[in-house]
Design an enzyme around this catalytic site. Structure first.
Site, mmCIF file in Angstrom:
data_model
loop_
_atom_site.group_PDB
_atom_site.id
_atom_site.type_symbol
_atom_site.label_atom_id
_atom_site.label_comp_id
_atom_site.label_asym_id
_atom_site.label_seq_id
_atom_site.Cartn_x
_atom_site.Cartn_y
_atom_site.Cartn_z
ATOM 1 N N HIS A 1 -1.627 -7.191 9.391
ATOM 2 C CA HIS A 1 -0.939 -6.087 9.337
ATOM 3 C C HIS A 1 -1.859 -4.885 8.551
ATOM 4 C CE1 HIS A 1 0.409 -7.189 5.303
ATOM 5 N NE2 HIS A 1 0.466 -6.133 4.972
HETATM 6 C C1 UD1 Z 1 2.704 -1.391 3.577
HETATM 7 C C2 UD1 Z 1 1.794 -1.319 2.328
HETATM 8 C C3 UD1 Z 1 0.807 -2.542 2.276
HETATM 9 C C4 UD1 Z 1 1.767 -3.614 2.270
HETATM 10 C C5 UD1 Z 1 3.017 -3.597 3.722
HETATM 11 C C6 UD1 Z 1 3.882 -4.931 3.677
HETATM 12 C C7 UD1 Z 1 0.831 1.052 1.622
HETATM 13 C C8 UD1 Z 1 -0.398 1.574 1.744
HETATM 14 N N1 UD1 Z 1 0.771 -0.300 2.485
HETATM 15 O O1 UD1 Z 1 1.802 -1.383 4.813
HETATM 16 O O2 UD1 Z 1 0.249 -2.817 1.058
HETATM 17 O O3 UD1 Z 1 1.097 -5.026 2.435
HETATM 18 O O4 UD1 Z 1 3.589 -2.423 3.513
HETATM 19 O O5 UD1 Z 1 4.527 -4.770 5.014
HETATM 20 O O6 UD1 Z 1 1.856 1.312 1.046
HETATM 21 N N2 UD1 Z 1 6.621 1.030 10.489
HETATM 22 C C9 UD1 Z 1 7.682 0.765 11.223
HETATM 23 N N3 UD1 Z 1 8.758 0.431 10.528
HETATM 24 C C10 UD1 Z 1 8.836 0.080 9.171
HETATM 25 C C11 UD1 Z 1 7.735 0.620 8.342
HETATM 26 C C12 UD1 Z 1 6.693 0.844 9.040
HETATM 27 O O7 UD1 Z 1 7.608 0.812 12.355
HETATM 28 O O8 UD1 Z 1 10.084 -0.076 8.691
HETATM 29 C C13 UD1 Z 1 5.261 1.217 11.403
HETATM 30 C C14 UD1 Z 1 5.092 2.703 11.577
HETATM 31 O O9 UD1 Z 1 4.354 2.773 12.593
HETATM 32 C C15 UD1 Z 1 4.217 3.053 10.190
HETATM 33 C C16 UD1 Z 1 3.400 1.887 10.190
HETATM 34 O O10 UD1 Z 1 4.335 0.818 10.360
HETATM 35 O O11 UD1 Z 1 3.564 4.151 10.548
HETATM 36 C C17 UD1 Z 1 2.793 1.781 8.805
HETATM 37 O O12 UD1 Z 1 3.934 1.728 8.040
HETATM 38 P P1 UD1 Z 1 3.460 2.085 6.334
HETATM 39 O O13 UD1 Z 1 4.629 2.050 5.420
HETATM 40 O O14 UD1 Z 1 2.567 3.335 6.517
HETATM 41 O O15 UD1 Z 1 2.381 0.911 6.006
HETATM 42 P P2 UD1 Z 1 2.410 -0.520 6.133
HETATM 43 O O16 UD1 Z 1 1.452 -1.139 7.250
HETATM 44 O O17 UD1 Z 1 3.769 -1.288 6.486
#
Ligand code: UD1
Length: 350
Positions: free
Chosen positions: A199
């Protein structure tokens, strides 16, 4: 906190705080909002529902972090905490750290001192900035203590152990002996499949990189179950990368006890997650980490984790012989959370 790995770390802290009679206000930023990335952890790990939920959701780094920062000032002022405790290295960590120091609330950083030395990672920015803002750096390992000392932070750092070990040991004992739901659902043969998670931004955002990893996993000899974070599903769809092919099977993320049961039944783990590298080690399941470096260097030094990036490196690492048994405990004794609460109580303002 607000992201999946932080709920795992919160669980033993909430328990230790309750046992010590500490008033513990849980603030969820809403960074993760999918039930399988958030709610199930509260249910399965017995964490009280958040007292405050900011509902921030997804966004670019600045937009997401800024929205949390803007909302937290009023929360801290309302509750007037003796300590603000932040976890790990996500955007939620950084936002709460900045808000707390600006408002002069004592700030403790749990899981302090981890370093990848890779300044391309958003997590590296978050952890370096948070450690340097914190009044108290709570380190999980001796290596993390060394990094804090090298950055001039020894005087405010304490080695408490790793709170993820606390949870892992409890959940391992609870699921031991039970058949994994994943094994039953997918008709897998125990010991014959790999559990995979991918991820990280560095592995998912560049389509060439994601396609290379998908190709490498799909051509392995044994089935690879990719427990796909929404981010990897979204990026693969955007770039037209087929994830389910060859040996590769896509499955939704698992609840924590199901994940531990699946890893215990697996042949090995293939991941870019920090937490899962360590969980594999603690369960003594071999791990291949799809990154150029790791913060959890002890797993590599003890032979249970191998870093691999290209298709051929991944295939070679996954096919390597079983590691040498070890009884080393670099991540503590499973009582880190109690130490954290004792320390915060002892150092709380009068
Ligand atoms: C975040 C953390 C990462 C951690 C990971 C665990 C940061 C910079 N990164 O990354 O260190 O290892 O969480 O999972 O804080 N999305 C959904 N549903 C959700 C959350 C996210 O669909 O509930 C999708 C969205 O498209 C979003 C993307 O995932 O834009 C990225 O989510 P984001 O919270 O920015 O970072 P993670 O990749 O989850």
């Amino acid at each position: 906190m607000g992201a999946r790995p932080q709920f795992v770390k919160l669980a033993p802290i909430a328990k230790a705080a309750a046992a010590a009679g500490v008033e513990h206000v849980i603030v969820h930023t809403g960074q993760h909002y999918d039930p399988m990335l958030s709610d199930v952890f509260f249910e399965d790990l017995g964490i009280p529902a958040p007292d405050v939920h900011l509902g921030v959701g997804s966004g670019s780094h600045g937009v997401q972090t800024g929205a949390m920062l803007g909302a937290l000032d009023a929360v801290f002022d309302e509750h007037d905490p003796d300590w603000v405790l932040v976890y790990g290295d996500t955007n939620s960590t950084l936002a709460a750290a900045v808000s707390a120091v600006k408002l002069h609330y004592p700030l403790a950083h749990l899981e302090a001192g981890l370093r990848s030395f890779n300044r391309r990672m958003p997590e590296e920015h978050n952890r370096v900035l948070t450690d340097h803002a914190a009044d108290l750096c709570l380190a999980p390992t001796a290596v993390a203590m060394g990094h804090l000392a090298n950055e001039g932070l020894a005087g405010r750092s304490l080695h408490v152990g790793d709170v993820m070990t606390d949870v892992l040991l409890q959940v391992r004992d609870a699921v031991a002996g039970a058949e994994s739901d994943l094994v039953a659902e997918l008709g897998l043969a125990p010991g014959d499949f790999h559990v995979a998670t991918i991820h990280r931004a560095e592995n998912t955002d560049d389509p060439t990189r994601l396609a290379e990893i998908a190709a490498a996993l799909s051509s392995l000899e044994h089935p690879v179950v990719l427990l796909a974070h929404p981010r990897v599903v979204a990026k693969a769809a955007t770039h037209g990368i087929e994830l389910t092919r060859g040996s590769l099977v896509v499955h939704a993320p698992l609840a924590y006890p199901d994940l531990i049961a699946a890893v215990l039944s697996s042949r090995s783990v293939i991941t870019d997650s920090g937490g899962l590298q360590k969980e594999a080690f603690l369960l003594r399941v071999p791990c291949t980490t799809v990154r150029p470096e790791t913060e959890w260097v002890e797993t590599v030094e003890l032979g249970w984790n191998v870093l691999a990036n290209t298709s051929s490196e991944i295939a070679a690492a996954v096919g390597r012989p079983a590691p040498q048994p070890t009884d080393a405990t670099p991540y503590g004794d499973g009582r880190a959370a109690e130490r954290v609460i004792e320390t915060l109580l002892a150092r709380a303002r009068a």
